[in-house]
Design a protein around this motif. Structure first.
Motif, PDB file in Angstrom:
ATOM      1  N   HIS A 118      70.514  33.653  75.315  1.00 13.80           N
ATOM      2  CA  HIS A 118      71.394  33.372  74.496  1.00 13.80           C
ATOM      3  C   HIS A 118      72.636  32.837  75.382  1.00 13.80           C
ATOM      4  CE1 HIS A 118      68.470  34.615  71.579  1.00 13.80           C
ATOM      5  NE2 HIS A 118      68.454  35.839  72.150  1.00 13.80           N
ATOM      6  N   TYR A 119      72.968  31.495  75.287  1.00 14.20           N
ATOM      7  CA  TYR A 119      74.326  31.409  76.146  1.00 14.20           C
ATOM      8  C   TYR A 119      75.192  30.532  75.239  1.00 14.20           C
ATOM      9  CZ  TYR A 119      72.670  33.020  80.351  1.00 14.20           C
ATOM     10  OH  TYR A 119      72.318  33.993  81.628  1.00 14.20           O
ATOM     11  N   LEU A 120      76.412  30.837  75.084  1.00 13.84           N
ATOM     12  CA  LEU A 120      77.415  30.365  74.242  1.00 13.84           C
ATOM     13  C   LEU A 120      78.652  29.663  75.153  1.00 13.84           C
ATOM     14  CD1 LEU A 120      77.934  32.929  71.641  1.00 13.84           C
ATOM     15  CD2 LEU A 120      76.277  31.131  71.476  1.00 13.84           C
ATOM     16  N   VAL A 121      79.276  28.553  74.716  1.00 14.65           N
ATOM     17  CA  VAL A 121      80.655  28.162  75.274  1.00 14.65           C
ATOM     18  C   VAL A 121      81.695  28.101  74.254  1.00 14.65           C
ATOM     19  CG1 VAL A 121      79.422  26.891  76.919  1.00 14.65           C
ATOM     20  CG2 VAL A 121      80.030  25.772  74.641  1.00 14.65           C
ATOM     21  N   ALA A 122      82.746  28.317  74.582  1.00  8.16           N
ATOM     22  CA  ALA A 122      84.098  28.643  73.817  1.00  8.16           C
ATOM     23  C   ALA A 122      84.660  27.170  74.185  1.00  8.16           C
ATOM     24  CB  ALA A 122      85.065  29.504  74.149  1.00  8.16           C
ATOM     25  N   MET A 123      85.033  26.291  72.849  1.00  6.10           N
ATOM     26  CA  MET A 123      85.787  25.145  73.121  1.00  6.10           C
ATOM     27  C   MET A 123      87.199  24.947  72.497  1.00  6.10           C
ATOM     28  SD  MET A 123      82.923  23.473  74.443  1.00  6.10           S
ATOM     29  CE  MET A 123      83.271  21.566  74.058  1.00  6.10           C
ATOM     30  N   VAL A 124      88.007  24.411  73.319  1.00  4.07           N
ATOM     31  CA  VAL A 124      89.432  24.168  72.790  1.00  4.07           C
ATOM     32  C   VAL A 124      89.337  22.690  72.708  1.00  4.07           C
ATOM     33  CG1 VAL A 124      91.827  24.139  73.021  1.00  4.07           C
ATOM     34  CG2 VAL A 124      90.574  25.993  73.455  1.00  4.07           C
ATOM     35  N   GLY A 125      89.231  22.014  71.475  1.00  2.00           N
ATOM     36  CA  GLY A 125      88.848  20.575  71.539  1.00  2.00           C
ATOM     37  C   GLY A 125      87.564  20.279  72.188  1.00  2.00           C
ATOM     38  N   PRO A 126      87.682  19.288  73.294  1.00  2.00           N
ATOM     39  CA  PRO A 126      86.734  19.012  73.840  1.00  2.00           C
ATOM     40  C   PRO A 126      86.419  19.556  75.065  1.00  2.00           C
ATOM     41  CG  PRO A 126      88.316  17.255  74.159  1.00  2.00           C
ATOM     42  CD  PRO A 126      88.876  18.268  73.069  1.00  2.00           C
ATOM     43  N   GLN A 127      87.200  20.354  75.379  1.00  2.00           N
ATOM     44  CA  GLN A 127      87.271  21.134  76.403  1.00  2.00           C
ATOM     45  C   GLN A 127      86.795  22.720  76.577  1.00  2.00           C
ATOM     46  OE1 GLN A 127      91.319  22.315  77.969  1.00  2.00           O
ATOM     47  NE2 GLN A 127      90.543  22.785  80.041  1.00  2.00           N
ATOM     48  N   HIS A 187      71.103  42.456  77.451  1.00  2.00           N
ATOM     49  CA  HIS A 187      72.177  42.833  78.494  1.00  2.00           C
ATOM     50  C   HIS A 187      72.815  41.459  78.326  1.00  2.00           C
ATOM     51  CE1 HIS A 187      73.546  44.292  82.311  1.00  2.00           C
ATOM     52  NE2 HIS A 187      73.543  42.993  82.799  1.00  2.00           N
ATOM     53  N   ILE A 188      74.227  41.579  78.517  1.00  2.00           N
ATOM     54  CA  ILE A 188      75.315  40.520  78.693  1.00  2.00           C
ATOM     55  C   ILE A 188      75.125  40.366  80.281  1.00  2.00           C
ATOM     56  CG2 ILE A 188      77.511  39.926  78.279  1.00  2.00           C
ATOM     57  CD1 ILE A 188      77.674  41.476  75.733  1.00  2.00           C
ATOM     58  N   THR A 189      74.644  39.035  80.491  1.00  2.00           N
ATOM     59  CA  THR A 189      74.672  38.683  81.788  1.00  2.00           C
ATOM     60  C   THR A 189      75.892  38.192  82.501  1.00  2.00           C
ATOM     61  OG1 THR A 189      73.854  36.675  81.151  1.00  2.00           O
ATOM     62  CG2 THR A 189      72.133  38.156  81.557  1.00  2.00           C
ATOM     63  N   THR A 190      76.724  37.376  81.698  1.00  4.97           N
ATOM     64  CA  THR A 190      78.041  37.079  82.405  1.00  4.97           C
ATOM     65  C   THR A 190      78.987  36.389  81.245  1.00  4.97           C
ATOM     66  OG1 THR A 190      78.645  35.033  83.625  1.00  4.97           O
ATOM     67  CG2 THR A 190      77.039  34.533  82.194  1.00  4.97           C
ATOM     68  N   MET A 191      79.956  36.528  81.651  1.00  2.00           N
ATOM     69  CA  MET A 191      81.129  36.245  80.607  1.00  2.00           C
ATOM     70  C   MET A 191      82.495  35.922  81.353  1.00  2.00           C
ATOM     71  SD  MET A 191      82.597  38.238  77.247  1.00  2.00           S
ATOM     72  CE  MET A 191      81.274  38.087  76.336  1.00  2.00           C
ATOM     73  N   ALA A 192      83.192  34.795  81.168  1.00  2.00           N
ATOM     74  CA  ALA A 192      84.113  34.342  81.738  1.00  2.00           C
ATOM     75  C   ALA A 192      85.316  33.260  80.843  1.00  2.00           C
ATOM     76  CB  ALA A 192      83.959  33.698  83.085  1.00  2.00           C
ATOM     77  N   VAL A 193      86.314  33.393  80.938  1.00  2.00           N
ATOM     78  CA  VAL A 193      87.394  32.528  80.396  1.00  2.00           C
ATOM     79  C   VAL A 193      88.396  31.868  81.433  1.00  2.00           C
ATOM     80  CG1 VAL A 193      89.345  32.542  78.715  1.00  2.00           C
ATOM     81  CG2 VAL A 193      87.571  34.237  78.331  1.00  2.00           C
ATOM     82  N   ASP A 194      88.426  30.603  81.177  1.00  2.00           N
ATOM     83  CA  ASP A 194      89.015  29.967  82.240  1.00  2.00           C
ATOM     84  C   ASP A 194      90.802  30.551  82.269  1.00  2.00           C
ATOM     85  OD1 ASP A 194      89.689  27.986  84.032  1.00  2.00           O
ATOM     86  OD2 ASP A 194      89.996  26.337  82.538  1.00  2.00           O
ATOM     87  N   ARG A 195      91.311  30.612  83.539  1.00  2.00           N
ATOM     88  CA  ARG A 195      92.532  31.482  83.768  1.00  2.00           C
ATOM     89  C   ARG A 195      93.652  30.802  82.657  1.00  2.00           C
ATOM     90  NH1 ARG A 195      91.489  34.843  87.793  1.00  2.00           N
ATOM     91  NH2 ARG A 195      90.178  34.309  89.359  1.00  2.00           N
ATOM     92  N   PRO A 196      93.716  29.603  82.420  1.00  2.00           N
ATOM     93  CA  PRO A 196      94.845  29.034  81.679  1.00  2.00           C
ATOM     94  C   PRO A 196      94.591  29.740  80.273  1.00  2.00           C
ATOM     95  CG  PRO A 196      94.136  27.334  83.217  1.00  2.00           C
ATOM     96  CD  PRO A 196      93.227  28.420  83.145  1.00  2.00           C
ATOM     97  N   HIS A 197      93.466  29.846  79.810  1.00  2.00           N
ATOM     98  CA  HIS A 197      93.189  30.424  78.430  1.00  2.00           C
ATOM     99  C   HIS A 197      93.199  31.764  78.308  1.00  2.00           C
ATOM    100  CE1 HIS A 197      93.050  26.196  76.930  1.00  2.00           C
ATOM    101  NE2 HIS A 197      92.650  25.904  77.925  1.00  2.00           N
ATOM    102  N   GLN A 198      93.121  32.482  79.259  1.00  2.00           N
ATOM    103  CA  GLN A 198      92.913  34.087  79.063  1.00  2.00           C
ATOM    104  C   GLN A 198      94.286  34.775  78.381  1.00  2.00           C
ATOM    105  OE1 GLN A 198      92.655  35.519  83.185  1.00  2.00           O
ATOM    106  NE2 GLN A 198      90.613  34.399  83.549  1.00  2.00           N
TER     107      GLN A 198
END
Length: 507
Positions: A37-46, A61-72
């Motif tokens: 199960h994989y999800l993306v977080a969007m701000v507008g089209p980004q 098991h949560i395999t991976t998670m990351a947030v782009d640095r400008p949006h952390q």
């Protein structure tokens, strides 16, 4: 997550992970929809973040998670984790685990808030950093208090959303703590907080939009409104999780309904109305200016009254006499540019950046505050303020002296603003014979101003309350504090409460 998202996902992965997954690895995970199960977080089209869960029978098991640095630090990671845990529960997962670097204290703190507990440290080769393995024990034990827009287990919330029979009052919270959820979206900060009894901050989450507006040198209302729409739900969710409370423990939802940018105000007000209606809680409208008056007592508690408050921000410069909670007298205000507005305009003219207050203060550290004798307008004339002439004086001086050191210009300008604010504050406190003084608003974070106000108060023998810098700028803790007092004195607001961009401060 879809294949069209992979280019952005890999870019974020490479920027945030020391040993990133490849595009092929992500693509292979997407080919296994029954166990991945994989999800993306969007701000507008980004795409600004992503997370993934691997399921084997009733274990996840949560395999991976990351947030782009400008949006952390905007609640995006928490929102992703909420959704992944919801997916896990829907898929029948009982136990969920994850691994996190031992050095990543911020991530560990977030996972603990969601019920994960350390289980051990896995030894690995030097090719990869050590990671902490955590287990939530039981994925059904989820954080409570998620907003209505998030899927919530009906077994946990049915008793919250059910309304009492017609004519019967809603039972009061059994927390005994006077818990208020505050929401603030008047300008360029999306904020939510939970405060008990008007003074005890249980959580305070602020997502700033500074990076979005910096290129324009000021707040763009349309951009601010759209950002509030995207950030409000995860910010409220994070505030509730950090406070460890659910809707049934709250006593009310307080929200800023003015003054401010109309589009920004409407986002927060609409969200607060939806929560109050869905959770069957009273709604309390709060004046943003009044909320600032409560900022100092969030840290200092008891206030000596009457009190003179210097409320100084980007849009307001006011001297307010506080006789009692809800009983205010406006002693003086700005006739043109507010102090914070002058800081922004001068900083932009000098090329120092945005926001202007911190930029000017940073430059002024290396400058001479006595290098240029800028005017102190109306310093001995009543209690009103005017900074437009000072701004113009800086511009004219630069035009006449193009080689003047920028740091000296910044230091001399700042000294003039601080001198006017402090002298009028000191004189107003003396004339009106108050027991204490306090600072409020974004410009109250300015170090020379804080030191000057404190020194003047000590010399005069008055109590001086200066809020921490996190409570000077716009935040929801002050809104919740003001809402607690307003609920006790005036009762709840109606669901027809309007947004009023020019709402004045009234006693």
């Amino acid at each position: 997550m879809r294949r069209r998202h992979l280019a952005a996902v890999v870019r974020i992965e490479e920027a945030t992970n020391g040993h990133p997954w490849s595009r092929d690895l992500f693509a292979n995970e997407l080919l296994q929809p029954t166990s991945r199960h994989y999800l993306v977080a969007m701000v507008g089209p980004q795409v600004v973040g992503f997370g993934g869960l691997m399921q084997v029978a009733d274990e996840g098991h949560i395999t991976t998670m990351a947030v782009d640095r400008p949006h952390q630090r905007r609640g995006i990671g928490a929102a992703l984790l909420v959704e992944l845990m919801e997916l896990a529960i829907d898929a029948g997962v009982v136990d969920a685990t994850l691994e996190v670097r031992v050095s990543n204290d911020a991530a560990q703190a977030m996972y603990r808030r969601f019920g994960f507990a350390p289980e051990g440290v896995r030894r690995v080769t030097t090719a990869r950093p050590p990671r902490m393995r955590s287990s939530c024990g039981n994925a059904q034990h989820r954080p409570r208090g998620l907003p209505a827009a998030t899927r919530v287990d009906p077994r946990e919330t049915a008793h919250v959303n059910q309304r009492p029979p017609e004519g019967e009052p809603r039972p009061a919270s059994d927390s005994g703590r006077g818990l208020i959820l505050g929401i603030e979206t008047s300008c360029d900060e999306t904020a939510a907080a939970v405060v008990a009894n008007g003074t005890d901050v249980c959580s305070s989450v602020v997502s700033s939009q500074v990076d979005l507006h910096a290129r324009f040198g000021g707040v763009v209302p349309e951009i601010a409104g759209r950002a509030h729409l995207e950030l409000l739900v995860p910010v409220v969710a994070q505030a509730m999780v950090e406070a460890g409370v659910g809707p049934e423990q709250l006593d009310a939802v307080a929200v800023t309904h003015g003054p401010g940018l109309i589009g920004a105000l409407l986002v927060g007000l609409s969200g607060a109305k939806g929560l109050a209606l869905g959770w069957d809680l009273p709604l309390v409208g709060v004046n943003h200016l009044e909320a600032h008056l409560y900022a100092a007592q969030l840290e200092h508690g008891e206030v000596a009254l009457p009190q003179m408050v210097l409320l100084v921000s980007g849009g307001h410069t006011q001297l307010v006499k506080v006789n009692a909670p809800g009983d205010y007298e406006l002693i003086g205000g700005t006739l043109d540019d507010a102090a914070g507005e002058a800081f922004d305009k001068v900083a932009r003219y000098l090329g120092l950046g945005y926001p202007g207050g911190p930029a000017v203060e940073e430059a002024a550290v290396s400058g001479d505050p006595e290098a240029i004798d800028f005017p102190r307008a109306m310093v001995n004339d009543g209690f009103d303020f005017s900074f437009s002439g000072l701004k113009t004086a800086v511009i004219n001086h630069v035009r006449r002296n193009p080689d003047e050191a920028t740091v000296d210009l910044a230091a001399s300008f700042q000294a003039a603003v601080v001198d006017v604010l402090a002298r009028k504050m000191d004189r107003a406190a003396e004339v009106h014979d108050v027991a204490g003084v306090a600072l409020a608003g974004g410009v109250a974070a300015n170090t020379p101003l804080r030191l000057r106000i404190a020194a003047d108060a000590e010399r005069a023998g008055r109590q001086c309350l200066v809020p921490g810098r996190e409570y000077c700028t716009d935040n929801a803790a002050m809104v919740a504090a003001a809402g607690w007092y307003r609920l006790a004195s005036d009762g709840p607001s109606g669901l027809d409460l309007p947004a009023v961009p020019g709402l004045p401060l009234a006693g």
